[in-house]
Scaffold this active site. Structure first.
Site, PDB file in Angstrom:
ATOM      1  N   HIS A  82      79.060  60.125  26.720  1.00 52.59           N
ATOM      2  CA  HIS A  82      78.110  59.387  25.884  1.00 52.59           C
ATOM      3  C   HIS A  82      77.954  60.109  24.556  1.00 52.59           C
ATOM      4  CE1 HIS A  82      74.958  56.231  25.874  1.00 52.59           C
ATOM      5  NE2 HIS A  82      74.449  56.989  24.905  1.00 52.59           N
ATOM      6  N   ASP A 161      64.591  51.692  29.144  1.00 51.90           N
ATOM      7  CA  ASP A 161      65.379  52.096  27.977  1.00 51.90           C
ATOM      8  C   ASP A 161      65.908  50.879  27.239  1.00 51.90           C
ATOM      9  OD1 ASP A 161      66.712  53.964  26.185  1.00 51.90           O
ATOM     10  OD2 ASP A 161      68.537  53.142  27.067  1.00 51.90           O
ATOM     11  N   ARG A 168      63.172  50.631  19.183  1.00 57.00           N
ATOM     12  CA  ARG A 168      63.396  51.794  18.296  1.00 57.00           C
ATOM     13  C   ARG A 168      64.366  51.452  17.182  1.00 57.00           C
ATOM     14  NH1 ARG A 168      65.892  55.700  21.905  1.00 57.00           N
ATOM     15  NH2 ARG A 168      65.902  57.146  20.178  1.00 57.00           N
ATOM     16  N   SER A 183      66.309  58.561  26.435  1.00 51.90           N
ATOM     17  CA  SER A 183      67.065  57.302  26.406  1.00 51.90           C
ATOM     18  C   SER A 183      68.442  57.512  27.036  1.00 51.90           C
ATOM     19  CB  SER A 183      67.189  56.842  24.946  1.00 51.90           C
ATOM     20  OG  SER A 183      68.207  55.880  24.804  1.00 51.90           O
ATOM     21  N   LYS A 187      69.638  56.523  31.284  1.00 48.51           N
ATOM     22  CA  LYS A 187      70.777  55.616  31.569  1.00 48.51           C
ATOM     23  C   LYS A 187      71.847  56.333  32.386  1.00 48.51           C
ATOM     24  CE  LYS A 187      71.855  54.492  27.170  1.00 48.51           C
ATOM     25  NZ  LYS A 187      70.810  54.287  26.194  1.00 48.51           N
TER      26      LYS A 187
END
Ligand code: URA
Length: 437
Positions: A82, A161, A168, A183, A187
């Site tokens: 990520h 999220d 956001r 966040s 996930k």
């Protein structure tokens, strides 16, 4: 408990306990706390921050807002990677199939564009028919059958999220270490891989503008991952300029395909090879990172990385012919080249500003729920350190019409700093923080 009281306490700098954070996240997810109160709370966190206990509590509250897949109980090892978000960051699109082609399954729940940064879901949705909203059962079936599943934020996994991310994006509440950490990690933990590589971006196009902040974010996420039993490494990489040449959804898919063909731009290709090698090494698929590098190169040369991407696109309902022939991807009707306003070396690029110009073309969202224009974007014809003569091609804008180009022209040029001497080259890889696990 009441939301206004929690907002006030955070606004005034108090640390909230886990019960309060849990209540707020649950009430927001259930629709009992409205967007405007959550937006106010998020802004208070941006200003006041959260200590590590609060950050962990926020992550776990967001994780508990939905189901946990624990993919590692079904397939092991299984990896995820990520990025904290950058401009022109199409690394996931190439690294995920490369890693799988090298023998390590990847289960990836991924995001949409955020602020000036692009999102893997928006990029992949440039491909006709591709379904990114996968139910958990289908996600697992794809993972077991193809070794790779790519899904948008599911309504079932970390739904808090999903809602907070969208909020956001349009309330200037992205660049906060606890909010980004919670966040991303909520996930990641909801999917539950065995190995997780986090690419923490630092520089003008990243949410973390300084190495010190990027280190804090990396350490926070690595610790949360390790505490949850996930072997987590957070690697820092430079985002001083956009990665590669393409910015914009379909343009970035095409560039990812170029990387998998072995003809991608040098910087982004180097990062893809590095991340693939790190993941293969972390999971014990290869003995050293150097071996991982060689395996990744081989998966490019023999076409197995590209074949895996096409296979998974088809399995998720997408038109794989657009991967085989990227000229079939959506095209913007108007292309215009912006030229260098002066002679000299490109000394600096404000990647955030360049990313925002692409968002304003329609490649990202300025308001919640805005549709994405997959075809528009920018092709950078020169990068930092290049020397250009005045009037030489600098950027090719892919737009709907000439008026759109005119609306971003000056802002784009303002993103460049020129010098008479070549700037010192900046490193792309900036070290890593390991969470163990
Ligand atoms: N990526 C995410 O998933 N969340 C953030 O907050 C930033 C980047």
């Amino acid at each position: 408990m009441n939301a206004a009281d929690l907002i006030r306490r955070k606004r005034d700098g108090a640390a909230l306990d886990a019960d309060a954070i849990d209540w707020l996240v649950r009430a927001y997810t259930d629709g009992d706390v409205p967007d405007y109160q959550m937006a106010a709370f998020l802004m208070a966190v941006v200003w006041r921050g959260m200590d590590s206990a609060e950050t962990v509590a926020l992550t776990l509250a967001m994780l508990r807002s939905g189901a946990e897949l624990r993919v590692r109980d079904r397939v092991s090892p299984v990896a995820d990677k990520h990025s904290t978000g950058g401009v022109g960051d199409k690394v996931t699109l190439a690294v995920a199939p490369l890693v799988v082609a090298c023998g390590l399954p990847v289960a990836k729940m991924t995001g949409r564009g955020l602020g000036h940064t692009g999102g893997t879901v928006d990029k992949l949705e440039s491909i006709a028919g591709l379904r990114m909203e996968l139910a958990p059962g289908e996600f697992l079936r794809l993972l077991e059958r193809h070794g790779l599943a790519l899904s948008a934020q599911s309504r079932d996994l970390a739904p808090a999220d999903g809602k907070m991310y969208a909020l956001r994006d349009v309330t200037a509440t992205i660049d906060s270490i606890p909010l980004i950490a919670a966040s991303i990690m909520s996930k990641k933990l909801a999917v539950g891989p065995s190995h997780l590589l986090l690419d923490v971006k630092v520089g003008s196009g990243a949410f973390m503008k300084t190495a010190a902040d990027a280190h804090r974010l990396a350490a926070t996420m690595a610790r949360i991952g390790a505490d949850a039993g996930v072997h987590t490494v957070a690697a820092l990489s430079a985002m001083d300029q956009p990665l590669g040449r393409a910015i914009g959804n379909a343009l970035e898919v095409a560039e990812a395909v170029d990387i998998l063909h072995g003809r991608g731009p040098a910087d982004v290709t180097a990062l893809c090879l590095h991340e693939t090698a790190m993941l293969l090494h972390m999971a014990g698929i290869v003995a050293t990172e150097q071996d991982g590098h060689a395996r990744a190169k081989q998966a490019i040369q023999d076409g197995s990385g590209l074949a895996k991407l096409a296979e998974v696109v088809a399995a998720q309902g997408g038109d794989a012919r657009q991967i085989e022939d990227t000229s079939r991807l959506p095209h913007a009707p108007h292309r215009e080249v912006i030229t260098a306003p002066q002679s000299g070396y490109i000394a600096r690029m404000d990647a955030e500003r360049i990313g925002m110009a692409s968002v304003r073309l329609g490649a990202g969202r300025l308001k919640q729920g805005n549709p994405i224009d997959h075809a528009v974007g920018l092709m950078l014809l020169a990068k930092m350190g290049d020397r250009l003569d005045a009037g030489a091609p600098l950027i090719e804008v892919h737009a709907r019409d000439a008026a759109q180009v005119a609306s971003i022209h000056d802002d784009l040029l303002d993103a460049y700093t020129w010098s008479d001497a070549p700037p010192a080259p900046l490193p792309l890889l900036l070290g890593s923080v390991s969470g163990g696990g």
